[in-house]
Design a protein around this motif. Structure first.
Motif, PDB file in Angstrom:
ATOM      1  N   ALA A  58       0.841  -1.121  -0.068  1.00 50.21           N
ATOM      2  CA  ALA A  58       0.194   0.006   0.012  1.00 50.21           C
ATOM      3  C   ALA A  58       0.830   1.394  -0.081  1.00 50.21           C
ATOM      4  N   ASP A  59       0.884   2.084   1.227  1.00 52.15           N
ATOM      5  CA  ASP A  59       1.758   3.260   1.041  1.00 52.15           C
ATOM      6  C   ASP A  59       2.772   3.170   2.044  1.00 52.15           C
ATOM      7  N   ASP A  60       3.123   1.976   2.756  1.00 50.33           N
ATOM      8  CA  ASP A  60       4.033   1.653   3.546  1.00 50.33           C
ATOM      9  C   ASP A  60       5.307   1.789   3.006  1.00 50.33           C
ATOM     10  N   PRO A  61       6.660   2.184   3.588  1.00 51.03           N
ATOM     11  CA  PRO A  61       7.961   2.216   2.848  1.00 51.03           C
ATOM     12  C   PRO A  61       8.506   0.743   2.634  1.00 51.03           C
ATOM     13  N   ILE A  62       9.480   0.668   1.623  1.00 53.83           N
ATOM     14  CA  ILE A  62       9.752  -0.519   1.285  1.00 53.83           C
ATOM     15  C   ILE A  62      11.032  -0.630   1.852  1.00 53.83           C
ATOM     16  N   VAL A  63      11.638  -1.616   2.397  1.00 53.23           N
ATOM     17  CA  VAL A  63      13.030  -2.036   2.439  1.00 53.23           C
ATOM     18  C   VAL A  63      13.289  -3.006   1.579  1.00 53.23           C
ATOM     19  N   ALA A  64      14.386  -2.456   0.314  1.00 55.55           N
ATOM     20  CA  ALA A  64      14.886  -3.381  -0.599  1.00 55.55           C
ATOM     21  C   ALA A  64      16.157  -3.806  -0.231  1.00 55.55           C
ATOM     22  N   CYS A  65      16.396  -4.996  -0.429  1.00 52.51           N
ATOM     23  CA  CYS A  65      17.463  -5.824  -0.216  1.00 52.51           C
ATOM     24  C   CYS A  65      18.106  -6.270  -1.418  1.00 52.51           C
ATOM     25  N   LEU A  66      19.189  -5.957  -1.954  1.00 48.88           N
ATOM     26  CA  LEU A  66      19.762  -6.732  -3.125  1.00 48.88           C
ATOM     27  C   LEU A  66      20.993  -7.546  -2.906  1.00 48.88           C
ATOM     28  N   ARG A  67      21.057  -8.700  -3.492  1.00 51.46           N
ATOM     29  CA  ARG A  67      21.907  -9.801  -3.178  1.00 51.46           C
ATOM     30  C   ARG A  67      22.592 -10.158  -4.423  1.00 51.46           C
ATOM     31  N   LYS A  68      23.952  -9.832  -4.326  1.00 50.13           N
ATOM     32  CA  LYS A  68      24.772 -10.347  -5.586  1.00 50.13           C
ATOM     33  C   LYS A  68      25.948 -11.246  -5.270  1.00 50.13           C
TER      34      LYS A  68
END
Length: 206
Positions: A58-68
């Motif tokens: 919805a309008d909640d903040p997103i915590v993105a986690c990138l893995r490489k």
């Protein structure tokens, strides 16, 4: 609390194990694409993933986690950041960076140790579709921007994580059983048939 600490505290170390659906109890697995050429598969997967994820964030903040994978050269890591920037994703100063050793039996090369590199940061919900694009483009070399890394999307408030593993499917897990049950009922038509029985046991049993 740092993002990496909160992620591991709320979800446990199994959240980064693959396949995520089989590593984390009572989760959901959605079918994203059907048939068609590469562009059609990608666009359908993006539409479905966005539809489902709007009910999660919805309008909640997103915590993105990138893995490489650490085995890629410095140029590849730089290309990942450049692709994110071209997609309109800016890495904020407040971020978490950490690594995880890979079992030697799973090394791509036997000569040097390998690990997974992680970068997590918080962004606005307005970047949801952009982040899903970055996640799903991984296996499509001609589709740009393409950071070429795994992308996990966490809603830390609702304690749910989304992992679009490729254009075929997306895992949704977390300790918020109530929200997962809502998603299970609302998006029945998109559940992956091969794992439907396991999901029925988790969410449709008396």
């Amino acid at each position: 609390m740092k993002l990496d600490q909160q992620i591991l505290q709320d979800f446990g170390p199994s959240v980064f194990q693959r396949p995520l659906f089989y590593s984390y109890p009572a989760g959901l697995r959605f079918r994203l694409s059907e048939s068609g050429n590469a562009l059609e598969l990608f666009l359908l997967a993006l539409r479905r993933a966005t539809l489902i994820c709007k009910d999660i964030f919805a309008d909640d903040p997103i915590v993105a986690c990138l893995r490489k994978h650490s085995g890629t050269g410095h140029f590849e890591h730089r290309r990942t950041l450049q692709s994110l920037a071209s997609a309109g994703v800016s890495i904020p100063n407040q971020r978490s960076i950490w690594s995880e050793e890979i079992d030697p039996e799973e090394w791509l090369h036997e000569t040097s140790p390998e690990c997974w590199l992680y970068l997590s940061f918080e962004v606005s919900a307005s970047l949801l579709e952009t982040l899903l694009w970055c996640a799903l483009a991984k296996d499509f070399r001609k589709i740009q921007p393409n950071p070429g890394c795994d992308v996990y999307l966490f809603n830390l408030q609702k304690k749910v994580v989304v992992f679009p593993y490729d254009d075929r499917g997306m895992d949704v897990v977390g300790p918020n059983r109530e929200l997962l049950s809502v998603l299970y009922k609302k998006h029945q038509s998109y559940l992956l048939d091969g794992d439907r029985h396991a999901m029925e046991i988790s969410f449709n049993s008396p």
